[in-house]
Design a protein around this motif. Structure first.
Motif, PDB file in Angstrom:
ATOM      1  N   ILE A   1       0.863  -1.179   0.000  1.00  0.00           N
ATOM      2  CA  ILE A   1       0.000   0.000   0.000  1.00  0.00           C
ATOM      3  C   ILE A   1       0.900   1.228   0.000  1.00  0.00           C
ATOM      4  O   ILE A   1       1.862   1.300   0.764  1.00  0.00           O
ATOM      5  CB  ILE A   1      -0.929   0.027   1.229  1.00  0.00           C
ATOM      6  CG1 ILE A   1      -1.922  -1.139   1.173  1.00  0.00           C
ATOM      7  CG2 ILE A   1      -1.670   1.367   1.322  1.00  0.00           C
ATOM      8  CD1 ILE A   1      -2.817  -1.249   2.385  1.00  0.00           C
ATOM      9  N   SER A   2       0.575   2.180  -0.849  1.00  0.00           N
ATOM     10  CA  SER A   2       1.278   3.454  -0.902  1.00  0.00           C
ATOM     11  C   SER A   2       0.339   4.526  -0.356  1.00  0.00           C
ATOM     12  O   SER A   2      -0.866   4.482  -0.619  1.00  0.00           O
ATOM     13  CB  SER A   2       1.654   3.759  -2.354  1.00  0.00           C
ATOM     14  OG  SER A   2       2.177   5.052  -2.469  1.00  0.00           O
ATOM     15  N   THR A   3       0.879   5.462   0.408  1.00  0.00           N
ATOM     16  CA  THR A   3       0.044   6.532   0.957  1.00  0.00           C
ATOM     17  C   THR A   3       0.648   7.884   0.641  1.00  0.00           C
ATOM     18  O   THR A   3       1.851   8.012   0.425  1.00  0.00           O
ATOM     19  CB  THR A   3      -0.112   6.415   2.484  1.00  0.00           C
ATOM     20  OG1 THR A   3       1.147   6.637   3.100  1.00  0.00           O
ATOM     21  CG2 THR A   3      -0.657   5.059   2.879  1.00  0.00           C
ATOM     22  N   GLU A   4      -0.200   8.876   0.631  1.00  0.00           N
ATOM     23  CA  GLU A   4       0.251  10.245   0.440  1.00  0.00           C
ATOM     24  C   GLU A   4      -0.555  11.116   1.384  1.00  0.00           C
ATOM     25  O   GLU A   4      -1.780  11.056   1.409  1.00  0.00           O
ATOM     26  CB  GLU A   4       0.018  10.689  -1.003  1.00  0.00           C
ATOM     27  CG  GLU A   4       0.626  12.019  -1.321  1.00  0.00           C
ATOM     28  CD  GLU A   4       0.532  12.325  -2.806  1.00  0.00           C
ATOM     29  OE1 GLU A   4       0.181  13.458  -3.135  1.00  0.00           O
ATOM     30  OE2 GLU A   4       0.812  11.414  -3.615  1.00  0.00           O
ATOM     31  N   GLY A   5       0.140  11.889   2.184  1.00  0.00           N
ATOM     32  CA  GLY A   5      -0.543  12.739   3.150  1.00  0.00           C
ATOM     33  C   GLY A   5      -1.093  11.926   4.303  1.00  0.00           C
ATOM     34  O   GLY A   5      -0.970  10.714   4.352  1.00  0.00           O
TER      35      GLY A   5
END
Length: 132
Positions: free
Chosen positions: A20-24
Motif C-alpha cells: 500500500i502506498s500513501t500520500e498525506g
C-alpha cells in the motif's frame, strides 16, 4: 490517499494486500493488542474469540486518532500455534468481515513460542494512515 500496489502479473492475494502506498495523512502506530477486554480480562479462551476482541481493541485505539478500519495499512500477527490459527479460519473470517469490512491492509502472520500474557493466543500490532 491510499493506493493498493499489485504487480500486474501476480495473483491477487486473498485477505490482504501485497503493498500500500500513501500520500498525506497522519501515521498512527498501534502497540501489540491481545484478546483481553478493557479491564484486562480474557473473556474468550479460544483463538477466534480472542481474535475478535483483539481487532476490537485495535479499532478502539485507532478511533482515538479519528480513524477506522479503512485507514489500517499494516497488521502484524503473532500467533502461538499455527494449527490453531488455521483451524479458526472460519471464525476469524467472520469477525474480520464484521469489523473490517472489505479493507485489506498488508499483513504478516508469525508463529512465536509464547506471548507475555500466558492466556493470550495471539497479539497483533497495527499501523494506519488517517487523513489529516
Amino acid at each position: 490517499m491510499m493506493q493498493v500496489l499489485q504487480p500486474p502479473n501476480w495473483p491477487r492475494p486473498r485477505g490482504y494486500s501485497n503493498g500500500i502506498s500513501t500520500e498525506g495523512g497522519k501515521l498512527v502506530f498501534i502497540a501489540g493488542q491481545i484478546g483481553w477486554n478493557e479491564e484486562c480480562v480474557f473473556v474468550e479462551k479460544g483463538f477466534g474469540g480472542q481474535f475478535r476482541q483483539t481487532l476490537k481493541n485495535i479499532l478502539a485505539v485507532l478511533a482515538e486518532a479519528g480513524g477506522g478500519p479503512e485507514h489500517l495499512v499494516r497488521l502484524t500477527w503473532y500467533v502461538v500455534d499455527k494449527k490453531e490459527y488455521l483451524a479458526a479460519s472460519a471464525e476469524v473470517g467472520a469477525a474480520y468481515r464484521e469489523l473490517m469490512g472489505r479493507n485489506f491492509p498488508t499483513m504478516a502472520v508469525v508463529q512465536v513460542g509464547t506471548l507475555v500474557e500466558d492466556a493470550a493466543r495471539l497479539e497483533i500490532e497495527a499501523m494506519a494512515v488517517v487523513p489529516a
